[in-house]
Design a protein around this motif. Sequence first.
Motif, PDB file in Angstrom:
ATOM      1  N   PHE A 166       0.796  -1.224   0.000  1.00  0.00           N
ATOM      2  CA  PHE A 166       0.000   0.000   0.000  1.00  0.00           C
ATOM      3  C   PHE A 166       0.835   1.283   0.000  1.00  0.00           C
ATOM      4  N   PRO A 167       1.932   1.397   0.777  1.00  0.00           N
ATOM      5  CA  PRO A 167       2.720   2.645   0.686  1.00  0.00           C
ATOM      6  C   PRO A 167       3.231   2.944  -0.717  1.00  0.00           C
ATOM      7  N   VAL A 168       3.641   1.904  -1.442  1.00  0.00           N
ATOM      8  CA  VAL A 168       4.108   2.114  -2.813  1.00  0.00           C
ATOM      9  C   VAL A 168       2.959   2.560  -3.701  1.00  0.00           C
ATOM     10  N   LEU A 169       1.830   1.878  -3.585  1.00  0.00           N
ATOM     11  CA  LEU A 169       0.665   2.224  -4.398  1.00  0.00           C
ATOM     12  C   LEU A 169       0.183   3.643  -4.104  1.00  0.00           C
ATOM     13  N   SER A 170       0.019   3.967  -2.836  1.00  0.00           N
ATOM     14  CA  SER A 170      -0.525   5.261  -2.458  1.00  0.00           C
ATOM     15  C   SER A 170       0.401   6.407  -2.857  1.00  0.00           C
ATOM     16  N   ASN A 171       1.678   6.280  -2.557  1.00  0.00           N
ATOM     17  CA  ASN A 171       2.614   7.366  -2.873  1.00  0.00           C
ATOM     18  C   ASN A 171       2.780   7.558  -4.374  1.00  0.00           C
ATOM     19  N   THR A 172       2.886   6.445  -5.119  1.00  0.00           N
ATOM     20  CA  THR A 172       3.051   6.566  -6.564  1.00  0.00           C
ATOM     21  C   THR A 172       1.814   7.153  -7.215  1.00  0.00           C
ATOM     22  N   THR A 173       0.645   6.755  -6.762  1.00  0.00           N
ATOM     23  CA  THR A 173      -0.599   7.327  -7.285  1.00  0.00           C
ATOM     24  C   THR A 173      -0.663   8.822  -7.015  1.00  0.00           C
ATOM     25  N   GLN A 174      -0.299   9.222  -5.800  1.00  0.00           N
ATOM     26  CA  GLN A 174      -0.291  10.637  -5.469  1.00  0.00           C
ATOM     27  C   GLN A 174       0.691  11.414  -6.348  1.00  0.00           C
ATOM     28  N   GLY A 175       1.854  10.825  -6.605  1.00  0.00           N
ATOM     29  CA  GLY A 175       2.823  11.484  -7.467  1.00  0.00           C
ATOM     30  C   GLY A 175       2.336  11.636  -8.887  1.00  0.00           C
TER      31      GLY A 175
END
Length: 295
Positions: A166-175
């Motif tokens: 989830f941290p990878v998914l959430s941060n990359t989506t936000q970026g």
Amino acid sequence: MTAVEAEKHEGEMARTSVQDLSTDEAPRPAEAGSATGRWLRFLIPVLMLVGLIVVWQVYVMVYDVPHYILPSPVRVAQALAADWPVLLSALWVTLTITLKALVIALVGGVALAILMAQSKWIELALYPYAVILQVTPVVAIAPLILIYTPTTQAAILICAWIVAFFPVLSNTTQGLRSTDHNLLNLFELYRASRWQTLIFLQLPNALPYFLAGLRIAGGLALIAAVVGEFAAGTAGAGSGLAFRLLESQYRLNIPRLFGALILLSLTGVLIFAATSLVSHLLLRKWHESAVRREN
């Protein structure tokens, strides 16, 4: 010009000259203390650690604390040296699961983030379930994972992946979503394809966010691997450090328990240092978070 005005003019010129000389000759604080600052950033934590170890050793010796309650640093070092082959093999098992889970989380998280950034409908369909998967305690779903997976190692790998994903998914989506709209309009003006916009604009913009998620996911993958081992109750030659922790606790071999904890902590620090190094190397030449300021 009168005599008074001339005198004032000469005084101002003198003050200006003094200020210029002082500005040119005085070293900048950053330049004068840069080497010292680097050494201090290294020495202060080391000295703090040495001081804590000395206090620990003195406390155990003065109050004669039994080693099965609080072992001295000397006993912990002896346990590490004596049980090094056992602890090293267990650490390798835990580290292998951690790295595998991290790689799968990176690939899956980035791929899903790109899909959600390309389509709002895909984001609405999948993102809520990713959040549910993240907020559900992995200890609670570990028994179900153990039932439906063929091996214990696969179950631990899934547990570690769930937490790191989830941290990878959430941060990359936000970026990807935070790309400047003016730049997006510029790419549309020059008739860039979706693929070109993604490669040359959105992914570079999302790189700092992705690297922040990578640093978070690295530590969480290690934590989840240990928690998964606790929940799975692994034992035997193929067990990780979690089993060695439990084994040491049951046998009251507290020095070995401390040694295993130290190895886990050092592993977490090394993972964080490695991910931070990757972030620095990728961002140091262009991003504001890594570029060294000249002033």
